[in-house]
Design a protein around this motif. Structure first.
Motif, PDB file in Angstrom:
ATOM      1  N   ILE A 122       4.035 -13.240   7.762  1.00  0.00           N
ATOM      2  CA  ILE A 122       4.410 -11.880   8.464  1.00  0.00           C
ATOM      3  C   ILE A 122       5.674 -11.647   8.152  1.00  0.00           C
ATOM      4  CG2 ILE A 122       4.826 -11.020  10.720  1.00  0.00           C
ATOM      5  CD1 ILE A 122       2.331 -12.385  11.863  1.00  0.00           C
ATOM      6  N   LYS A 123       6.743 -12.455   8.035  1.00  0.00           N
ATOM      7  CA  LYS A 123       8.199 -12.013   7.908  1.00  0.00           C
ATOM      8  C   LYS A 123       8.243 -11.567   6.307  1.00  0.00           C
ATOM      9  CE  LYS A 123       9.975 -12.549  11.700  1.00  0.00           C
ATOM     10  NZ  LYS A 123      10.279 -11.519  12.566  1.00  0.00           N
ATOM     11  N   SER A 124       7.533 -12.088   5.380  1.00  0.00           N
ATOM     12  CA  SER A 124       7.538 -11.561   4.204  1.00  0.00           C
ATOM     13  C   SER A 124       6.979 -10.205   3.871  1.00  0.00           C
ATOM     14  CB  SER A 124       6.906 -12.627   3.221  1.00  0.00           C
ATOM     15  OG  SER A 124       5.473 -12.734   3.112  1.00  0.00           O
ATOM     16  N   PHE A 125       5.871 -10.040   4.735  1.00  0.00           N
ATOM     17  CA  PHE A 125       5.069  -8.841   4.674  1.00  0.00           C
ATOM     18  C   PHE A 125       5.920  -7.757   5.201  1.00  0.00           C
ATOM     19  CE2 PHE A 125       1.866  -5.889   6.030  1.00  0.00           C
ATOM     20  CZ  PHE A 125       1.199  -5.463   4.913  1.00  0.00           C
ATOM     21  N   GLN A 126       6.509  -8.138   6.339  1.00  0.00           N
ATOM     22  CA  GLN A 126       7.712  -7.021   6.874  1.00  0.00           C
ATOM     23  C   GLN A 126       8.423  -6.714   5.836  1.00  0.00           C
ATOM     24  OE1 GLN A 126       8.873  -9.239  10.370  1.00  0.00           O
ATOM     25  NE2 GLN A 126       7.496  -8.103  11.781  1.00  0.00           N
ATOM     26  N   ALA A 127       9.034  -7.491   5.275  1.00  0.00           N
ATOM     27  CA  ALA A 127      10.169  -7.127   4.201  1.00  0.00           C
ATOM     28  C   ALA A 127       9.558  -6.055   3.381  1.00  0.00           C
ATOM     29  CB  ALA A 127      10.662  -8.316   3.557  1.00  0.00           C
ATOM     30  N   LEU A 128       8.220  -6.275   2.722  1.00  0.00           N
ATOM     31  CA  LEU A 128       7.654  -5.540   1.889  1.00  0.00           C
ATOM     32  C   LEU A 128       7.132  -4.280   2.683  1.00  0.00           C
ATOM     33  CD1 LEU A 128       5.968  -5.458  -0.748  1.00  0.00           C
ATOM     34  CD2 LEU A 128       3.933  -5.883   0.482  1.00  0.00           C
ATOM     35  N   ILE A 129       6.814  -4.032   3.745  1.00  0.00           N
ATOM     36  CA  ILE A 129       6.306  -2.637   4.087  1.00  0.00           C
ATOM     37  C   ILE A 129       7.583  -2.130   4.824  1.00  0.00           C
ATOM     38  CG2 ILE A 129       4.030  -3.392   4.409  1.00  0.00           C
ATOM     39  CD1 ILE A 129       4.653  -3.665   7.410  1.00  0.00           C
ATOM     40  N   ASP A 130       8.731  -2.428   5.251  1.00  0.00           N
ATOM     41  CA  ASP A 130       9.659  -2.032   6.242  1.00  0.00           C
ATOM     42  C   ASP A 130      10.248  -0.604   5.271  1.00  0.00           C
ATOM     43  OD1 ASP A 130       9.323  -2.975   8.142  1.00  0.00           O
ATOM     44  OD2 ASP A 130      10.943  -4.460   8.053  1.00  0.00           O
ATOM     45  N   ASP A 131      10.172  -0.724   3.816  1.00  0.00           N
ATOM     46  CA  ASP A 131      10.877   0.157   3.011  1.00  0.00           C
ATOM     47  C   ASP A 131      10.271   1.519   3.022  1.00  0.00           C
ATOM     48  OD1 ASP A 131      12.516  -1.958   2.095  1.00  0.00           O
ATOM     49  OD2 ASP A 131      11.572  -2.177   0.268  1.00  0.00           O
ATOM     50  N   ASP A 132       8.813   1.405   2.845  1.00  0.00           N
ATOM     51  CA  ASP A 132       7.960   2.645   2.794  1.00  0.00           C
ATOM     52  C   ASP A 132       6.725   2.585   3.205  1.00  0.00           C
ATOM     53  OD1 ASP A 132       7.350   1.536   0.552  1.00  0.00           O
ATOM     54  OD2 ASP A 132       7.250   3.412  -0.669  1.00  0.00           O
ATOM     55  N   GLY A 133       6.514   1.351   3.820  1.00  0.00           N
ATOM     56  CA  GLY A 133       5.038   1.056   4.071  1.00  0.00           C
ATOM     57  C   GLY A 133       4.405   1.797   5.158  1.00  0.00           C
ATOM     58  N   GLY A 134       3.019   1.604   5.326  1.00  0.00           N
ATOM     59  CA  GLY A 134       2.732   2.167   6.489  1.00  0.00           C
ATOM     60  C   GLY A 134       2.903   1.682   7.983  1.00  0.00           C
ATOM     61  N   THR A 165       0.462   2.007  10.382  1.00  0.00           N
ATOM     62  CA  THR A 165      -0.857   1.477  11.056  1.00  0.00           C
ATOM     63  C   THR A 165      -1.160   0.302  10.518  1.00  0.00           C
ATOM     64  OG1 THR A 165      -2.141   2.696   9.901  1.00  0.00           O
ATOM     65  CG2 THR A 165      -1.461   3.827  11.789  1.00  0.00           C
ATOM     66  N   PRO A 166      -2.190  -0.581  10.794  1.00  0.00           N
ATOM     67  CA  PRO A 166      -2.979  -1.572   9.988  1.00  0.00           C
ATOM     68  C   PRO A 166      -3.610  -1.129   8.901  1.00  0.00           C
ATOM     69  CG  PRO A 166      -3.223  -1.799  12.468  1.00  0.00           C
ATOM     70  CD  PRO A 166      -2.565  -0.332  12.162  1.00  0.00           C
ATOM     71  N   LEU A 167      -4.291   0.184   8.876  1.00  0.00           N
ATOM     72  CA  LEU A 167      -4.907   0.616   7.724  1.00  0.00           C
ATOM     73  C   LEU A 167      -3.935   1.018   6.693  1.00  0.00           C
ATOM     74  CD1 LEU A 167      -7.600   1.579   6.434  1.00  0.00           C
ATOM     75  CD2 LEU A 167      -7.293   3.843   7.333  1.00  0.00           C
ATOM     76  N   GLU A 168      -2.692   1.803   7.123  1.00  0.00           N
ATOM     77  CA  GLU A 168      -1.753   1.921   6.084  1.00  0.00           C
ATOM     78  C   GLU A 168      -1.173   0.901   5.477  1.00  0.00           C
ATOM     79  OE1 GLU A 168      -0.361   6.220   8.086  1.00  0.00           O
ATOM     80  OE2 GLU A 168       0.899   4.371   8.414  1.00  0.00           O
ATOM     81  N   SER A 169      -0.814  -0.252   6.035  1.00  0.00           N
ATOM     82  CA  SER A 169      -0.433  -1.485   5.638  1.00  0.00           C
ATOM     83  C   SER A 169      -1.337  -2.274   4.695  1.00  0.00           C
ATOM     84  CB  SER A 169      -0.261  -2.379   6.908  1.00  0.00           C
ATOM     85  OG  SER A 169       0.797  -2.096   7.745  1.00  0.00           O
ATOM     86  N   LEU A 170      -2.715  -2.016   5.039  1.00  0.00           N
ATOM     87  CA  LEU A 170      -3.954  -2.732   4.093  1.00  0.00           C
ATOM     88  C   LEU A 170      -3.953  -1.773   2.654  1.00  0.00           C
ATOM     89  CD1 LEU A 170      -6.779  -3.587   6.450  1.00  0.00           C
ATOM     90  CD2 LEU A 170      -5.256  -5.185   5.164  1.00  0.00           C
ATOM     91  N   ASN A 171      -3.592  -0.392   2.828  1.00  0.00           N
ATOM     92  CA  ASN A 171      -3.610   0.390   1.512  1.00  0.00           C
ATOM     93  C   ASN A 171      -2.295  -0.023   0.885  1.00  0.00           C
ATOM     94  OD1 ASN A 171      -5.830   1.909   2.149  1.00  0.00           O
ATOM     95  ND2 ASN A 171      -4.894   3.235   3.294  1.00  0.00           N
TER      96      ASN A 171
END
Length: 176
Positions: free
Chosen positions: A144-156, A158-164
């Motif tokens: 989760i921590k590594s994924f947060q670093a990935l999506i915090d820049d311009d990530g989604g 919502t869960p669907l946007e994160s999956l996209n």
């Protein structure tokens, strides 16, 4: 959102049960339908395998007593409302339990996601019979921590946007 809908529906049904205005309207509508079809009732013989035919009235009763209205409430409306309310409360309890266990996974932007939440999820998904685990809470927390670093820049958001986002970056093998 689902919690809010269930709470509002439960509140509305309780208001209907406690008040009599809506039930009185339903009673009037039931009388209207009854007189349109000129039916006394549908008689079912519990001892026979076939239904008896409808009994057609020759005269329509114009005035039904308050006793009929009370019987309508107690034998028809209240049981339906009571069952609906109990099922809604049961569903609300299940949703609350699910949210307590899995809810933190729906807001991966929340920096408060803690190791304790991941450990609770690990416990919830551990077999009581043989102690086998579906996931490791510490690993989940790290992911989760590594994924947060990935999506915090311009990530989604919502869960669907994160999956996209995972799909766009070709990270399915890592996060599957």
């Amino acid at each position: 959102m689902t919690h809010c809908l269930i709470e509002n529906l439960t509140k509305h049904l309780k208001e209907i049960r406690e008040g009599s205005v809506v039930i009185d309207e339903w009673f009037e509508r039931a009388k209207q339908i009854q007189s349109e079809f000129c039916l006394d009732s549908i008689a079912l013989d519990s001892m026979a395998t076939q239904q008896r035919p409808f009994r057609i009235r020759t005269e329509v009763e114009e005035d039904l007593s308050g006793e009929d209205k009370q019987q309508f409430k107690t034998s028809f409306v209240y049981p339906i409302l009571d069952v609906a309310l109990s099922k809604l409360e049961e569903r609300f309890e299940h949703l609350t339990e699910l949210e307590n266990t899995y809810g933190f996974l729906f807001d991966l932007h929340n920096k408060v996601n803690s190791l304790n939440q991941c450990k609770r999820l690990e416990e919830a998904l551990t077999s009581a019979q043989d102690g086998s685990k579906d996931l490791d809470g510490t690993q989940l927390f790290d992911e989760i921590k590594s994924f947060q670093a990935l999506i915090d820049d311009d990530g989604g958001k919502t869960p669907l946007e994160s999956l996209n986002k995972i799909y766009e970056l070709g990270l399915e093998p890592i996060y599957s």
